[in-house]
Write a protein that holds these residues in place. Structure first.
Motif, PDB file in Angstrom:
ATOM      1  N   GLN A 275      13.366  -0.323  -6.236  1.00 14.72           N
ATOM      2  CA  GLN A 275      12.632  -0.702  -5.741  1.00 14.72           C
ATOM      3  C   GLN A 275      12.186   0.415  -4.935  1.00 14.72           C
ATOM      4  O   GLN A 275      11.134   1.072  -4.674  1.00 14.72           O
ATOM      5  CB  GLN A 275      12.080  -2.147  -5.414  1.00 14.72           C
ATOM      6  N   LYS A 276      13.189   0.500  -3.950  1.00 16.14           N
ATOM      7  CA  LYS A 276      13.357   1.681  -3.053  1.00 16.14           C
ATOM      8  C   LYS A 276      13.555   2.619  -3.788  1.00 16.14           C
ATOM      9  O   LYS A 276      12.000   3.425  -2.844  1.00 16.14           O
ATOM     10  CB  LYS A 276      14.036   1.398  -1.772  1.00 16.14           C
ATOM     11  N   ILE A 277      13.861   3.307  -4.381  1.00 21.56           N
ATOM     12  CA  ILE A 277      13.405   4.944  -5.173  1.00 21.56           C
ATOM     13  C   ILE A 277      12.354   4.639  -5.540  1.00 21.56           C
ATOM     14  O   ILE A 277      12.047   6.186  -5.558  1.00 21.56           O
ATOM     15  CB  ILE A 277      14.592   4.767  -6.344  1.00 21.56           C
ATOM     16  N   SER A 278      12.100   4.533  -6.199  1.00 20.18           N
ATOM     17  CA  SER A 278      10.929   4.111  -6.989  1.00 20.18           C
ATOM     18  C   SER A 278       9.524   4.257  -5.142  1.00 20.18           C
ATOM     19  O   SER A 278       8.760   5.335  -6.232  1.00 20.18           O
ATOM     20  CB  SER A 278      10.457   2.237  -7.372  1.00 20.18           C
ATOM     21  N   LEU A 279       9.564   3.785  -4.259  1.00 24.38           N
ATOM     22  CA  LEU A 279       8.413   3.594  -3.777  1.00 24.38           C
ATOM     23  C   LEU A 279       9.148   5.544  -2.888  1.00 24.38           C
ATOM     24  O   LEU A 279       7.959   6.068  -2.811  1.00 24.38           O
ATOM     25  CB  LEU A 279       9.128   3.384  -2.111  1.00 24.38           C
ATOM     26  N   LEU A 280       9.995   5.901  -2.188  1.00 22.83           N
ATOM     27  CA  LEU A 280      10.403   7.477  -2.666  1.00 22.83           C
ATOM     28  C   LEU A 280       9.768   8.383  -3.562  1.00 22.83           C
ATOM     29  O   LEU A 280       9.249   9.326  -2.763  1.00 22.83           O
ATOM     30  CB  LEU A 280      11.688   7.518  -1.796  1.00 22.83           C
ATOM     31  N   ASN A 281       9.795   8.127  -4.645  1.00 21.84           N
ATOM     32  CA  ASN A 281       9.848   8.782  -5.700  1.00 21.84           C
ATOM     33  C   ASN A 281       8.046   9.079  -5.801  1.00 21.84           C
ATOM     34  O   ASN A 281       6.941   9.617  -6.499  1.00 21.84           O
ATOM     35  CB  ASN A 281       9.926   8.512  -6.850  1.00 21.84           C
ATOM     36  N   SER A 282       7.427   7.497  -5.458  1.00 22.55           N
ATOM     37  CA  SER A 282       5.786   7.432  -5.605  1.00 22.55           C
ATOM     38  C   SER A 282       5.471   8.080  -3.892  1.00 22.55           C
ATOM     39  O   SER A 282       4.134   9.270  -4.636  1.00 22.55           O
ATOM     40  CB  SER A 282       5.455   6.640  -5.018  1.00 22.55           C
ATOM     41  N   ILE A 283       5.951   8.603  -2.607  1.00 23.12           N
ATOM     42  CA  ILE A 283       5.608   9.307  -1.321  1.00 23.12           C
ATOM     43  C   ILE A 283       6.085  10.976  -2.277  1.00 23.12           C
ATOM     44  O   ILE A 283       4.895  11.788  -1.449  1.00 23.12           O
ATOM     45  CB  ILE A 283       6.441   8.802  -0.764  1.00 23.12           C
ATOM     46  N   LYS A 284       6.759  10.817  -2.888  1.00 22.23           N
ATOM     47  CA  LYS A 284       7.091  12.441  -3.169  1.00 22.23           C
ATOM     48  C   LYS A 284       5.665  13.222  -4.313  1.00 22.23           C
ATOM     49  O   LYS A 284       5.644  14.298  -4.243  1.00 22.23           O
ATOM     50  CB  LYS A 284       8.450  12.625  -3.974  1.00 22.23           C
ATOM     51  N   CYS A 285       5.721  12.266  -4.506  1.00 23.92           N
ATOM     52  CA  CYS A 285       4.498  12.643  -6.207  1.00 23.92           C
ATOM     53  C   CYS A 285       3.107  12.794  -5.521  1.00 23.92           C
ATOM     54  O   CYS A 285       2.667  13.674  -5.605  1.00 23.92           O
ATOM     55  CB  CYS A 285       4.816  11.317  -6.901  1.00 23.92           C
ATOM     56  N   ASN A 286       2.900  11.997  -5.148  1.00 24.21           N
ATOM     57  CA  ASN A 286       1.785  11.930  -3.879  1.00 24.21           C
ATOM     58  C   ASN A 286       1.739  13.346  -2.696  1.00 24.21           C
ATOM     59  O   ASN A 286       0.327  14.247  -3.004  1.00 24.21           O
ATOM     60  CB  ASN A 286       1.170  10.988  -3.198  1.00 24.21           C
TER      61      ASN A 286
END
Length: 342
Positions: A275-286
């Protein structure tokens, strides 16, 4: 999935055959398709609980290793397939590395997991040289199929229509070659001749099952998306490989503290870290999609990762409702006939 017995088990579970003691299709969560009864070339049942994909990178390297085999004498139709055709291109003084991009190390049979050499062998430049050469059409067809595997399952920006065309063209060519090989064995009574005919088949049983499995699963997922049973993101089949899973696991392990000596964690810990990795990837994608916005919070990105910032968009998935699967497969079958006719 690494052994032939594992492949066969997966094929059985996917429902090429019936398993009387395992009623997968009766599960309430099983997928259910419509409008496939008139497709004699499609072998999956309408109801499926599990879907399997053979790792595309391993399939690509397996295809290359078959070509580099020193014992197999491969043919497609009446055309021979040999790595010597590629070696002749490298040694030919009329061509430079700028023309084909190959090295002698790309033909090293001991380097069995060299994926980059597979990409080089299946490049458009190499295929063009082989197509124009004398008596090299068989090798051209073999490497063209290798290129189709990469386009269908590995490339990120391949359109769905092209994925289907590439995946099923490989299947049809393999089926035609298998039928020709079977007919040649049936006309001979000698055991030695049958063994030689088997060794000349340009694909192994494991590779053939992988090709069939991936093509059927890809089409099944496409139909599920068309029927709104799965989201469009399910068509990102380039993520269906062991490399993505291994990368996720490595990233999860890297979330341990600097001074922590624990390298293992429970399933609950893994889900929490994911879940933490998913959040970091979401920030990177945005951050990547809003580079021109001065008001967003921007994080520094290593220069080696900048080249991977262009994430594949979903614009090629917007026309799923207009996708004519039967027409695509029909055109692909004709393409396979033309490919094996020479």
């Amino acid at each position: 999935m690494g052994t032939p017995s594992t492949y066969e088990l997966c094929v059985l579970q996917v429902a090429f055959l019936s398993l009387p003691h395992f009623k997968f299709i009766e599960h309430q969560e099983a997928f259910n398709l419509n409008n496939t009864a008139q497709w004699p070339w499609f072998y999956l049942r309408k109801k499926q609980l599990f879907l399997f994909f053979q790792d595309a990178t391993h399939l690509v390297t397996k295809w290359r290793n078959r070509l580099l085999s020193s014992t197999a004498q491969l043919i497609v139709g009446q055309q021979s397939i040999t790595i010597q055709h590629v070696a002749d291109i490298i040694e030919n003084s009329n061509y430079t590395k700028l023309d084909h991009g190959l090295n002698r190390s790309d033909l090293n049979p001991k380097d069995r997991q060299n994926y980059n050499s597979c990409v080089k062998l299946a490049s458009d430049n190499v295929l063009s040289i082989l197509l124009d050469g004398a008596d090299t059409y068989g090798t051209y067809v073999y490497l063209r199929l290798l290129q189709m595997i990469i386009l269908a399952y590995v490339e990120k920006r391949t359109r769905i229509e092209e994925r289907l065309q590439s995946a099923w063209c490989i299947v049809f060519v393999c089926r035609m070659s298998w039928l020709q090989n079977k007919q040649s064995k049936s006309t001979t009574a000698s055991t030695t001749t049958k063994t030689n005919a088997k060794s000349k088949c340009f694909f192994t049983k494991t590779a053939y099952l992988s090709v069939e499995l991936n093509a059927h699963t890809l089409l099944y997922i496409v139909l599920l998306v068309k029927q709104k049973q799965l989201p469009r993101e399910a068509l990102n089949v380039y993520l269906f490989n062991s490399q993505s899973c291994e990368s996720m696991f490595r990233n999860a392990r890297s979330l341990s503290g600097t001074y922590s000596t624990m390298v293992n964690f429970t399933a609950v810990d893994f889900l929490r870290r994911s879940q933490k990795i998913s959040l970091l990837n979401s920030i990177k994608c945005n951050q990547v999609s809003q580079q021109d916005d001065d008001n967003i919070l921007s994080f520094p990105i290593h220069h080696k990762h900048n080249r991977n910032n262009n994430l594949p968009s979903l614009e090629n998935l917007d026309d799923m409702d207009q996708l004519n699967v039967e027409k695509i497969i029909s055109n692909t079958f004709n393409q396979a006939i033309e490919l094996t006719a020479n």
